[in-house]
Enzyme design. Structure first.
Site, PDB file in Angstrom:
ATOM      1  N   LYS A 195       0.752  -1.290  -0.131  1.00 60.36           N
ATOM      2  CA  LYS A 195      -0.005   0.125  -0.127  1.00 60.36           C
ATOM      3  C   LYS A 195       0.958   1.238   0.071  1.00 60.36           C
ATOM      4  CE  LYS A 195      -3.829   2.198   2.389  1.00 60.36           C
ATOM      5  NZ  LYS A 195      -4.742   1.989   3.684  1.00 60.36           N
ATOM      6  N   SER A 214      -9.610   2.423   2.489  1.00 52.46           N
ATOM      7  CA  SER A 214      -8.851   3.070   1.862  1.00 52.46           C
ATOM      8  C   SER A 214      -7.862   2.031   1.054  1.00 52.46           C
ATOM      9  CB  SER A 214      -8.129   4.140   2.788  1.00 52.46           C
ATOM     10  OG  SER A 214      -7.320   3.191   3.652  1.00 52.46           O
ATOM     11  N   SER A 251     -10.335  -0.026   6.860  1.00 45.11           N
ATOM     12  CA  SER A 251      -9.637   0.066   5.710  1.00 45.11           C
ATOM     13  C   SER A 251      -8.832  -1.228   5.233  1.00 45.11           C
ATOM     14  CB  SER A 251      -8.671   1.447   5.637  1.00 45.11           C
ATOM     15  OG  SER A 251      -9.387   2.484   5.335  1.00 45.11           O
TER      16      SER A 251
END
Ligand code: GLN
Length: 527
Positions: free
Chosen positions: A84, A164, A188
């Site tokens: 990420k 997210s 998330s």
């Protein structure tokens, strides 16, 4: 799976075993992932940066180690992962999905990613995310929207991959890596996992170091993995977690062998079902999913216990005070002086203002405004202090519940994945409602897992959430394994996104280059 399986579709644990048995090489595995990315990234936009050369170099080293002594191979030797874009990676651009970080290339590595490389993992690239991890759909990223590989039956509408960590969930679900790092401040990891038929675990606050992870709300942020199986999540979390002196909230508490924990006795475990999670307007489908989960546990010999978590209703409003408050303070550092973007200004104050007004997107600005407001003199007691009190009450609810049960079972989200852009004009609160079942876990600092529980009537994945006692990830994963054993792992969907994959090689090469440069190009176009 109907078609012949390519290596990138292996689970992490199967790939590990095959590498050790010398049935495959790390180079082959990495190349399979890189070609899958090349074929998919135009459509799915999961990767912001692909670090192909670095990946092949690491894979080569892993092959050398495996050839020399496969028995002593490190835990993730030769396993290709996506990262990420919230984790600082030494010399590799890290944007946190924001324009304001521009072309920031960290001069250091986050502890979590360093742990993964030390365990022998291979880095494929950086994955898209909502700007500063604020969002539930990966639509707030400055660098464009990531697409969910899943589509409703008979539909060609693009769906969000959740957020997210939508780049992470999309990449894992589509087989563009064997696992991915993610982070969870209010859901998330778990919500994107639920939307994509993947497994995601947010460990106990303090399990994974936050050093080198771009901060959103420091008292809630936790790193964790997204994978295609429970066992893979166990393996990845084992490698990611560590006690770290560079993070003052890191906790020195040994993590048991999580893979071993998956085969431990389950019968007799007490599963709590909180009545407060039966929220108004919950869809029949989600209710049925929850019932199915309860049934699976009953069949497996668990004891189902009705519990009450009375302050659940206050969790979401309190979260949307605490998280923006901490964000407004954390994001004060982006002033055009220290990192990334700098806009011109008449004087220094003007430069700050111009930089921040051009560098932050609408959702981030909204959070900064809310956060600054709730922290301001005169409002502090009414909002921030009150929210902190609510937080203590939420924690106490769970403490009480865990006197009688071992884990708590709830749905992960109130709905399956929704259409890309479908909430564009909606009240922001509608997006915030995605987190209704997940934020309590961050507020209380507990471990929480999302595991696929089945498909909606439209054929979309739905997730069940398992919440555990502090530092008891082992039992959470054990309970997750029971669901996975009953429901089965979700397949990688038929690759509608690889329509162009069969085109000539030079075309594919062009695409890979474009993927490498995408963030800069788009950055220029957008402004
Ligand atoms: N969707 C939530 C938010 O926007 C949670 C995000 C997260 O966990 N990073 O704040």
């Amino acid at each position: 799976m109907s078609k012949t399986m390519s290596l990138n579709e292996l689970t992490l644990s199967d790939a590990r075993d095959k590498l050790r048995a010398k049935e495959i090489t790390a180079i082959e595995l990495t190349e399979a992932c890189l070609s899958a990315i090349e074929a998919a990234n135009d459509a799915l936009k999961a990767y912001l940066v692909v670090t192909g050369d670095k990946a092949l170099e690491q894979a080569k080293k892993s092959d050398e180690r495996l050839a020399a002594n496969a028995k002593d191979a490190r835990a993730l030797e030769g396993i290709p992962l996506g990262i990420k874009d919230l984790f600082c990676t030494d010399g590799v651009r890290t944007t946190a999905g924001s324009h304001i970080l521009g072309n920031f290339e960290p001069p250091y590595e986050s502890t979590v990613t360093q742990n993964l490389w030390d365990a022998g993992a291979v880095m494929l690239g950086k994955l898209n995310m909502d700007e500063f991890a604020m969002g539930s759909s990966t639509e707030t990223s400055y660098y464009g929207q990531t697409v969910n590989p899943w589509r409703a039956k008979g539909s060609d509408e693009n769906l969000v991959p959740g957020g997210s960590s939508g780049g992470s969930s999309s990449a894992v679900a589509a087989g563009l890596c064997l696992g991915a790092t993610a982070s969870d401040t209010g859901g998330s990891i778990r919500q994107p996992a639920a939307f994509t038929g993947t497994v995601g675990i947010k460990p106990t606050y303090g399990r994974c170091s936050r050093y080198g992870m771009v901060a959103f709300a420091s008292s809630l942020d936790q790193a964790g993995p997204i994978t295609r199986s429970i066992k893979d999540a166990a393996l990845m979390l084992q490698a990611m977690a560590s006690y770290d002196l560079k993070d003052s909230t890191s906790v020195d508490r040994p993590l048991p062998d999580l893979e071993k924990a998956l085969t431990q006795k389950f019968k007799g475990l007490k599963i709590g079902v909180p009545k407060e999670y039966r929220v108004d307007g919950m869809s029949k489908e989600i209710e049925a999913l929850w019932e199915k989960g309860i049934d699976i546990y009953r069949q497996a010999g668990a004891e189902i216990v009705d519990i009450s978590l009375p302050h659940t209703k206050a969790a979401l409003p309190a979260y949307y005070i605490v998280a923006p408050a901490e964000a407004s303070s954390n994001l004060a550092r982006y002033d055009g002086v220290r990192y990334g973007l700098r806009a011109n200004g008449r004087d220094i104050v003007d430069m700050y203002e111009e930089t921040r007004s051009h560098g932050f997107g609408a959702e981030v600005k909204r959070r900064i405004l809310i956060g600054t407001y709730v922290l301001s003199a005169g409002y502090y007691d009414a909002y921030y202090l009150k929210a902190q009190k609510v937080r203590s009450l939420i924690k106490r609810d769970f403490d009480d519940a865990f006197e009688t049960v071992d884990v708590v079972l709830t749905p992960t989200t109130p709905t399956p994945a929704f259409g890309l852009g479908s909430k564009k004009d909606a009240d922001p609160v509608e997006m915030y409602l995605n987190d209704i079942f997940t934020v309590t876990v961050n507020m209380a600092g507990l471990p929480g897992l999302s595991v696929p529980g089945g498909l909606s009537a439209e054929g979309l994945p739905l997730g069940l959430q398992i919440i555990g006692k502090p530092f008891d990830e082992a039992t959470v994963l054990r309970a997750g394994q029971v669901i996975e054993d009953a429901v089965g792992r979700m397949p990688i969907p038929e690759p509608w996104w690889a329509g162009d994959a069969a085109k000539p090689a030079d075309n594919a090469k062009k695409k890979a280059e474009a993927a490498d440069n995408a963030p800069e190009k788009k950055a220029k176009k957008k402004k």
